[in-house]
Design an enzyme around this catalytic site. Structure first.
Site, short mmCIF file in Angstrom:
data_model
loop_
_atom_site.label_atom_id
_atom_site.label_comp_id
_atom_site.label_asym_id
_atom_site.label_seq_id
_atom_site.Cartn_x
_atom_site.Cartn_y
_atom_site.Cartn_z
N ASP A 1 -15.20 3.44 3.78
CA ASP A 1 -15.02 2.01 4.06
C ASP A 1 -16.29 1.19 3.79
O ASP A 1 -16.27 -0.03 3.92
CB ASP A 1 -14.60 1.81 5.52
CG ASP A 1 -13.20 2.34 5.77
OD1 ASP A 1 -12.40 2.41 4.82
OD2 ASP A 1 -12.91 2.71 6.93
N ARG B 1 -13.80 -6.50 4.52
CA ARG B 1 -15.10 -5.85 4.23
C ARG B 1 -15.76 -6.47 3.01
O ARG B 1 -16.99 -6.51 2.90
CB ARG B 1 -14.91 -4.35 4.07
CG ARG B 1 -14.31 -3.71 5.32
CD ARG B 1 -14.60 -2.24 5.43
NE ARG B 1 -13.75 -1.64 6.45
CZ ARG B 1 -13.98 -1.68 7.77
NH1 ARG B 1 -15.04 -2.31 8.23
NH2 ARG B 1 -13.15 -1.11 8.61
N GLN C 1 -6.00 9.23 7.77
CA GLN C 1 -4.74 8.61 8.23
C GLN C 1 -3.58 9.58 8.06
O GLN C 1 -2.73 9.70 8.94
CB GLN C 1 -4.48 7.31 7.46
CG GLN C 1 -5.49 6.22 7.82
CD GLN C 1 -5.28 4.95 7.06
OE1 GLN C 1 -4.51 4.88 6.11
NE2 GLN C 1 -5.98 3.90 7.47
N ARG D 1 0.84 -1.22 0.00
CA ARG D 1 0.00 0.00 0.00
C ARG D 1 0.87 1.27 0.00
O ARG D 1 1.98 1.28 0.52
CB ARG D 1 -0.95 -0.03 1.20
CG ARG D 1 -1.98 -1.15 1.04
CD ARG D 1 -2.97 -1.20 2.16
NE ARG D 1 -3.84 -0.04 2.18
CZ ARG D 1 -4.73 0.19 3.15
NH1 ARG D 1 -4.82 -0.65 4.16
NH2 ARG D 1 -5.49 1.25 3.10
N LYS E 1 -7.11 0.37 -1.01
CA LYS E 1 -7.47 -0.08 0.34
C LYS E 1 -6.86 -1.47 0.59
O LYS E 1 -5.91 -1.85 -0.08
CB LYS E 1 -8.99 -0.08 0.49
CG LYS E 1 -9.60 1.33 0.45
CD LYS E 1 -9.18 2.13 1.67
CE LYS E 1 -9.71 3.54 1.63
NZ LYS E 1 -9.15 4.36 2.70
C1 S3P Z 1 -8.99 5.44 8.75
C2 S3P Z 1 -9.07 6.26 7.67
C3 S3P Z 1 -9.50 5.83 6.33
C4 S3P Z 1 -10.20 4.48 6.37
C5 S3P Z 1 -9.48 3.49 7.23
C6 S3P Z 1 -9.37 4.01 8.66
C7 S3P Z 1 -8.55 5.96 10.04
O1 S3P Z 1 -8.36 5.70 5.50
O2 S3P Z 1 -10.34 3.97 5.07
O3 S3P Z 1 -10.16 2.26 7.24
O4 S3P Z 1 -8.73 5.30 11.08
O5 S3P Z 1 -8.00 7.09 10.06
P1 S3P Z 1 -7.79 6.96 4.67
O6 S3P Z 1 -7.35 7.96 5.63
O7 S3P Z 1 -6.68 6.39 3.84
O8 S3P Z 1 -8.94 7.43 3.82
#
Ligand code: S3P
Length: 454
Positions: A338, A410, A192, A145, A365
């Site tokens: 998600d 998922r 994130q 990733r 993802k």
């Molecule tokens: C998350 C942010 C999302 C989400 C992930 C959890 C988090 O990712 O898809 O399952 O806990 O901050 P992204 O920040 O890459 O969109």
């Protein structure tokens, strides 16, 4: 976690909580309805953050409702490996002896974060500010990733991080680098990345500001504020000053709306369903799935709305409804990021066409969720056409068949729900990773009426 059984079939199988078991398959009988009252496991995003922030707070934090899934346990183990004393989890209760902002110790080996992107991206920011070196690794999905989205802004802050030439893990983080606050405009709407930079900002000199192109989940900001750390927010920007300290607290983790989503879709598409979901986190940065399903015609009611530890929580009742296809509003995409695997199943069962655009993030993802979902839906006879940034789905009959979840939790759970409207059994391959976010899924789903066996 509690659940009330009100009828429906029981699965013959017991738990599947054996991480590392690769060839777990779900077999799901067609038809049925969902009935009863359940509390799905704790929110994954909040569980990660509770361990991270409690560990670097001063004093003892008690967490309840913690998700005992492989992803959040990877975070917990990482902090244990850095010398933090953590009791539990026992029935969702965890007690963390915070060591303060500068009390973490060098781990003796690389920190293995399994399948968890949140652990790796948030930890990279926190570790960039430590006095010691560290290395982050994970499973084959996580190691492929994209990590430049965090390493590039961290380098601008003064961090030294080595990745592969492709910008992927292992991440080798050099300790003892002084960090300085930056103002960063995120090119992608990512909680994130935002959280990573705010965590690095705790260790930086001066102010760190992160601007997001669209609202993303704000659990980090809420939890920091709940621990007495000032975060300024407004106009899509979150800012904090480095060098403060976090106060220990108690954290009540609500049930994960992302796990509730499978049941919201299942109960909507299965005729005769009436399901109650208790204590679900309904933070407005997470409720895109409710908005989208309601626009499609779903019958969803929220009650007992309350604020628990700074996070909005509600009980949700969902009853079956006839859905119609829609053009999904692009501003809802980050708020439901998600939940698209489950929403694609809803679209397959709707009347007419559903169009998703602006969701290219789904390709990076835990799997390429556009391709893997399109492949699975097509295997069930659904007219699903993947595009570069989304999908076009014509609602219609769903057949039985075999689908491969490609190790994506998922996707496995979404196809399990599709069986409620299928004309034959659905067999789903590579389901072990359901345990990353939803331990006990098979038991809970069968308890409310899904004919699922492991
Ligand atoms: C998350 C942010 C999302 C989400 C992930 C959890 C988090 O990712 O898809 O399952 O806990 O901050 P992204 O920040 O890459 O969109």
């Amino acid at each position: 976690m509690c659940s009330t059984r009100t009828g429906g079939r029981r699965a013959a199988s017991t738990g599947f909580e054996m991480s590392g078991e690769k060839n777990i398959e779900f077999n799901v009988e067609p038809g049925g309805s969902l009935q009863g009252s359940i509390r799905v496991p704790g929110d994954k995003s909040i569980s990660h953050r509770s361990i991270m922030l409690a560990s670097i707070a001063q004093g003892v934090t008690t967490i309840s409702g913690f998700l005992e899934g492989e992803d959040s346990l990877a975070t917990l183990r990482a902090f244990r490996a850095m010398g933090v004393q953590i009791e539990g989890p026992e029935q969702g209760r965890v007690v963390v002896q915070g060591v303060g902002l500068n009390g973490l110790k060098a781990p003796v080996q690389a920190l293995d974060l399994g399948n968890s992107g949140t652990s790796m991206r948030l930890l990279s920011g926190l570790l960039a500010g430590q006095a010691f070196d560290s290395e982050l690794v994970g499973d084959s999905s996580l190691m492929s990733r994209p990590m430049r989205r965090v390493t590039e802004p961290l380098r601008q802050m003064g961090a030294e991080i080595v990745t592969t030439d492709a910008g992927t893990a292992p991440l080798r983080i050099r300790g003892g680098r002084p960090l300085r606050g930056i103002e960063y405009d995120m090119p992608v709407a990512s909680a994130q990345v935002k959280s990573c930079l705010l965590l690095a900002g705790l260790y930086a000199q001066g102010r760190t500001c992160v601007r997001e192109p669209a609202p993303t989940r704000d659990h980090t900001e809420r939890m920091l504020a709940g621990m007495g750390y000032g975060v300024r927010q407004g106009d899509g920007v979150a800012c904090l000053e480095g060098g403060g300290h976090l106060g220990a607290t108690s954290i009540d983790v609500p049930a994960d709306i992302s796990s509730a989503a499978f049941f919201l879709v299942g109960a909507t598409i299965a005729p005769g369903s009436d399901l109650h979901l208790q204590h679900v986190g309904v933070n407005p940065t997470r409720t895109g799935v409710l908005e989208i399903l309601k626009r499609m015609g779903a019958d969803i009611e929220l009650s007992n709305q309350r604020l628990i530890g700074g996070e909005p929580v509600a009980d949700i009742r969902v009853r079956s409804a006839t859905l119609r296809g829609i053009d999904i509003p692009v501003e809802q995409v980050p708020l439901a990021i998600d939940e698209f695997p489950a929403l694609f199943v809803a679209a397959a069962c709707a009347q007419g066409r559903t169009l998703l655009t602006g969701a290219e993030e789904l390709r990076v993802k835990e799997s390429d969720r556009i391709q893997v979902m399109a492949d699975g839906l097509q295997a069930l006879g659904v007219d699903a056409r993947p595009t570069a940034d989304g999908m076009v789905i014509e609602g219609g009959p769903v057949q039985g068949g075999t689908v491969d979840s490609r190790g994506d939790h998922r996707i496995a759970m979404s196809f399990a729900m599709a069986a409620l409207r299928a004309s034959g059994p659905i067999r789903i391959g590579d389901c072990a990773n359901v345990n990353t976010s939803f331990p006990g899924f098979v038991e809970m789903a069968s308890e409310v009426g899904l004919g699922i066996e492991r």
